[in-house]
Design an enzyme around this catalytic site. Structure first.
Site, PDB file in Angstrom:
ATOM      1  N   HIS A  49       1.140  -1.623  -0.007  1.00 37.88           N
ATOM      2  CA  HIS A  49       0.088  -0.263  -0.226  1.00 37.88           C
ATOM      3  C   HIS A  49       1.030   1.107  -0.266  1.00 37.88           C
ATOM      4  CE1 HIS A  49      -3.979  -1.688   1.979  1.00 37.88           C
ATOM      5  NE2 HIS A  49      -3.199  -2.760   0.526  1.00 37.88           N
ATOM      6  N   GLU A  51       0.825   3.992   1.734  1.00 38.13           N
ATOM      7  CA  GLU A  51       1.645   4.931   2.930  1.00 38.13           C
ATOM      8  C   GLU A  51       2.678   3.865   3.404  1.00 38.13           C
ATOM      9  OE1 GLU A  51      -3.632   4.656   3.191  1.00 38.13           O
ATOM     10  OE2 GLU A  51      -1.729   3.460   2.104  1.00 38.13           O
ATOM     11  N   CYS A  77      -6.318   1.598   5.367  1.00 38.02           N
ATOM     12  CA  CYS A  77      -7.392   0.139   5.662  1.00 38.02           C
ATOM     13  C   CYS A  77      -6.838  -0.379   7.251  1.00 38.02           C
ATOM     14  CB  CYS A  77      -6.513  -0.342   4.419  1.00 38.02           C
ATOM     15  SG  CYS A  77      -5.031  -1.125   5.102  1.00 38.02           S
ATOM     16  N   CYS A  89      -2.460  -0.351   7.063  1.00 32.25           N
ATOM     17  CA  CYS A  89      -1.696   0.771   7.424  1.00 32.25           C
ATOM     18  C   CYS A  89      -2.136   1.730   8.196  1.00 32.25           C
ATOM     19  CB  CYS A  89      -2.123   1.264   6.398  1.00 32.25           C
ATOM     20  SG  CYS A  89      -1.879   0.726   4.281  1.00 32.25           S
TER      21      CYS A  89
END
Length: 275
Positions: A49, A51, A77, A89
């Site tokens: 992801h 982040e 998430c 995240c």
């Protein structure tokens, strides 16, 4: 940093998002800022992801994350599966001691919507939203992902919708029949939801029917603009051109009714009218 500078970081996060693979959904971009300077930027890949990528990049350069501001185009998430192996995240941001996060849009998945925001807020993180015009562009770029939770194609299908404040859903009659009809769900209580209709559409509970095959002629049910339908019951939306039969498989109505979630998970079937 002034407002213009913040906007530039929002735009850079959006530009990062546009670098995602074409078929990846949803697309996400993120930047990490320290003292007015971007120290890490990245976008979501199949492996990681956005982040996580920017946080790990900053850590590799020994940057003090407690002094940084994170700009991400989608709310971080959260865990939605038991025994989920990958750290969400939102947990990573909290663990990293980041104190300030800007969010571009919210996840339309009914098990995620606003939960990333909630997790960060409960851990004392300062939260702000992107400017409206940038958010609109983000949502346009993720329209395929968003439409997954707002549109369906008949003659048969299913959906899972966040319905705390009402969930509108557009159903196309079939792949070859581009006509559509809108239905809506609202809160009703434990294991139940209201079918809600706007004129000229009406709705009804097909009392005692348990399957779509139990209904020979949907026109026999007298409709109104609201009908309470429980799990495993059948609701009927009647429009000028078609009937849409719906059957909730699972309903969660929030803390007031002993649930942690807000959603209605349902099957549907389109039956055309002879007009």
């Amino acid at each position: 940093m002034d407002k213009v500078s913040y906007r530039n970081f929002m735009l850079e996060a959006y530009q990062q998002m546009l670098l995602c693979e074409k078929n990846l959904s949803p697309k996400v971009g993120a930047v990490l800022v320290l003292d007015g300077v971007i120290v890490a930027k990245g976008y979501k890949t199949k492996e990681s992801h956005a982040e996580r990528l920017v946080i790990e990049s900053a850590l590799n350069h020994s940057i003090d994350l407690s002094r940084t501001i994170l700009f991400t185009t989608l709310e971080p998430c959260v865990s939605i599966k038991q025994n989920q192996k990958r750290q969400p995240c939102s947990d990573l941001i909290i663990q990293s001691n980041i104190k300030n996060v800007y969010i571009g849009s919210y996840d339309d998945h009914p098990n995620v919507y606003r939960k990333g925001w909630k997790a960060l807020k409960e851990n004392g993180i300062l939260l702000n939203d992107f400017d409206d015009d940038i958010r609109i562009e983000i949502e346009k770029s993720n329209s395929t992902f968003i439409e997954h939770f707002s549109k369906g194609i008949g003659p048969k299908g299913g959906a899972k919708l966040f319905h705390k404040d009402g969930a509108k859903f557009e159903i196309q009659f079939s792949e070859n029949d581009k006509r559509t009809m809108n239905i809506e769900w609202t809160l009703a209580g434990i294991n139940a939801a209201y079918c809600y209709a706007v004129k000229p559409i009406t709705c009804a509970n097909a009392l005692y029917a348990k399957t779509f095959d139990d209904i020979d002629n949907p026109a026999v049910f007298k409709g109104s603009y609201s009908a309470r339908v429980e799990v495993d019951e059948i609701g009927i939306f009647s429009g000028p051109e078609a009937f849409i039969l719906v059957k909730p498989k699972e309903i969660k109505s929030g803390p007031d009714y002993g649930d942690d979630e807000y959603y209605v998970n349902f099957e549907y079937e389109v039956r055309l009218k002879n007009i």
